[in-house]
Design a protein around this motif. Sequence first.
Motif, short mmCIF file in Angstrom:
data_model
loop_
_atom_site.label_atom_id
_atom_site.label_comp_id
_atom_site.label_asym_id
_atom_site.label_seq_id
_atom_site.Cartn_x
_atom_site.Cartn_y
_atom_site.Cartn_z
N PRO A 1 65.85 100.39 68.05
CA PRO A 1 67.01 101.03 67.44
C PRO A 1 68.28 100.22 67.66
O PRO A 1 68.38 99.49 68.64
N ALA A 2 69.23 100.41 66.73
CA ALA A 2 70.56 99.81 66.90
C ALA A 2 71.54 100.94 67.19
O ALA A 2 71.71 101.85 66.37
N THR A 3 72.14 100.92 68.36
CA THR A 3 73.10 101.98 68.74
C THR A 3 74.45 101.74 68.05
O THR A 3 74.73 100.64 67.56
N ALA A 4 75.30 102.78 68.07
CA ALA A 4 76.66 102.66 67.51
C ALA A 4 77.41 101.55 68.25
O ALA A 4 78.14 100.76 67.64
N VAL B 1 69.03 95.78 60.76
CA VAL B 1 69.28 96.71 61.86
C VAL B 1 68.86 98.12 61.44
O VAL B 1 69.06 98.51 60.29
N ALA B 2 68.26 98.85 62.37
CA ALA B 2 67.84 100.23 62.10
C ALA B 2 68.66 101.15 63.00
O ALA B 2 68.29 101.38 64.16
N PRO B 3 69.79 101.66 62.49
CA PRO B 3 70.65 102.51 63.32
C PRO B 3 69.92 103.76 63.79
O PRO B 3 69.07 104.30 63.07
N ALA B 4 70.27 104.22 64.99
CA ALA B 4 69.71 105.46 65.53
C ALA B 4 70.78 106.08 66.40
O ALA B 4 71.20 105.47 67.40
N MET B 5 71.26 107.25 66.01
CA MET B 5 72.29 107.92 66.82
C MET B 5 72.45 109.36 66.36
O MET B 5 71.92 109.75 65.32
N ASN B 6 73.20 110.10 67.13
CA ASN B 6 73.52 111.48 66.80
C ASN B 6 74.33 111.52 65.49
O ASN B 6 75.04 110.57 65.18
N LYS B 7 74.21 112.64 64.74
CA LYS B 7 74.83 112.66 63.40
C LYS B 7 76.35 112.51 63.44
O LYS B 7 76.94 111.91 62.54
N GLN B 8 77.01 113.05 64.51
CA GLN B 8 78.47 112.88 64.60
C GLN B 8 78.83 111.42 64.82
O GLN B 8 79.78 110.90 64.26
N MET B 9 78.04 110.77 65.68
CA MET B 9 78.30 109.35 65.93
C MET B 9 78.10 108.52 64.67
O MET B 9 78.86 107.60 64.39
N TRP B 10 77.06 108.88 63.90
CA TRP B 10 76.81 108.15 62.65
C TRP B 10 77.98 108.34 61.67
O TRP B 10 78.45 107.41 61.03
N GLY B 11 78.46 109.58 61.57
CA GLY B 11 79.54 109.89 60.61
C GLY B 11 80.91 109.46 61.10
O GLY B 11 81.87 109.44 60.31
N PRO C 1 84.25 107.78 61.70
CA PRO C 1 84.87 106.79 60.79
C PRO C 1 84.79 105.35 61.30
O PRO C 1 84.60 104.43 60.49
N ALA C 2 84.87 105.16 62.60
CA ALA C 2 84.81 103.79 63.13
C ALA C 2 83.42 103.21 62.86
O ALA C 2 83.28 102.06 62.41
N ASN C 3 82.38 104.05 63.08
CA ASN C 3 81.01 103.58 62.82
C ASN C 3 80.82 103.29 61.33
O ASN C 3 80.23 102.25 60.97
N GLN C 4 81.32 104.17 60.48
CA GLN C 4 81.18 103.96 59.03
C GLN C 4 81.89 102.68 58.58
O GLN C 4 81.39 101.95 57.73
N ARG C 5 83.07 102.41 59.19
CA ARG C 5 83.78 101.15 58.87
C ARG C 5 82.91 99.95 59.26
O ARG C 5 82.81 98.96 58.53
N ASN C 6 82.28 100.07 60.43
CA ASN C 6 81.43 98.97 60.90
C ASN C 6 80.25 98.73 59.96
O ASN C 6 79.86 97.59 59.70
N ILE C 7 79.68 99.83 59.45
CA ILE C 7 78.53 99.70 58.54
C ILE C 7 78.95 98.97 57.26
O ILE C 7 78.25 98.07 56.78
N VAL C 8 80.12 99.35 56.72
CA VAL C 8 80.62 98.68 55.50
C VAL C 8 80.79 97.19 55.78
O VAL C 8 80.38 96.33 55.00
N GLN C 9 81.36 96.87 56.95
CA GLN C 9 81.59 95.47 57.31
C GLN C 9 80.27 94.71 57.44
O GLN C 9 80.12 93.59 56.95
N LEU C 10 79.29 95.36 58.10
CA LEU C 10 78.00 94.69 58.31
C LEU C 10 77.30 94.40 56.99
O LEU C 10 76.72 93.33 56.80
#
Length: 396
Positions: free
Chosen positions: A87-90, A118-128, A130-139
């Motif tokens: 898994p890939a953590t936040a 990368v296969a993300p794995a995390m709690n739904k709040q962590m996934w949602g 905004p910082a994590n979502q910004r990172n996903i767009v960047q990746l």
Amino acid sequence: MNQKKILLGVTGGIAVYKSAELVRQLVKAGHEVQVVMTRSATEFVGPVTFQALTGRDVFVDMWDKQRGDSMAHISLTRWADAFVVAPATANFLAKLANGIADDLLSTLAAARECPLLVAPAMNKQMWGNPANQRNIVQLKADGVAILGPASGFQACGEVGEGRMLEAEEIALHVDAALQPKPLAGKKVLITAGPTFERIDAVRGITNPSSGKMGYAVARAAWEAGAEVTLVSGQVSLTPPPGCRRIDVVSAQDMLNAVNAEVDAADIFIGVAAVADYYVLNQSEQKIKKDAHILTLELAPNPDILANVTARDNPPFCVGFAAESENLLEYAEAKRRRKKLPLLAANLVQTAIGADDNEIILLDDEGEHRLPRADKLELARKLVAHAARLYARQNKV
Ligand code: CTP
């Protein structure tokens, strides 16, 4: 087997237990796997588990004095054909998106040359978050393939998006990352499986096609970079990830679905075992048994492939020919009759329901024999051949 070298990064989340299964899947597919764990991943599962499954020592520490190789962060990425973190953590994704390299795994990612998934794995709040979502767009913009995450029941007891994909699906994506992409940006429409022609409320006429070849062709086209639509008769198979499946029952349903999709297609591949006839005197109700002879009137079904090739501006068309005798002669006649630039000929006795097959490709240049292999291997060769002819015909 087509053995490749896979670098598997494991970061610290409860989904680590699924990574052991992922290693098994990759090893089963014939790949060599090298595992690198973060320190926190080892709190969930010990390195010895991965060492036993891969037969290779697991790397954890940048500063391991036991190892002769002080340049592991460079040599391991040069060794690998593909790099997957599951898994890939936040936290790991945040480091990756920002180029931070403060342990062996993040340094390897920064120094990589091969495709990274990368296969993300995390709690739904962590996934949602905004910082994590910004990172996903960047990746994504950086060319990193983001696999999932899936939605569902989470280890924390909540339900939502953030679960790591199952090992089998991740392994499919890793295999796809290793394939060339001659169909990138192309749309491929495929028919697969048997059709079923209704007799009454509970009965019908069908054939023993399992759909395996059509689904293998769909997977190979997806691996080659195409956007795949799969028009499928009733089969018990899961479509490859990224393929849009349209379920149909009869040949007429299949023709309707193909007609609705074909304008958008660059390539059409007819793999379905279409019933040649449908029942004219169908009964709405279950036909009751009596002592009389039951007569079914059969009328010819439309030929879906011939309908596509007869269009004004047809896509590049590939057909299959299932013959029980005189394979080459009948198949070449079928190719000419249906006006196909490419046809894959096989004997029904060796093809239907089996996991492997033997195929002869027929095109304007003659015959190309594909020796016995599993259906995925044959499908990859067929798709590569079709992509070459398509490129030549369209001068791309
Ligand atoms: N096919 C089709 N629609 C049909 C029949 C066949 O699209 N009604 C397609 C198949 O998907 C395959 C090719 O045509 O790509 C040849 O199918 P096959 O069953 O081998 O041949 P038929 O055309 O049915 O001819 P025959 O039964 O005489 O062998």
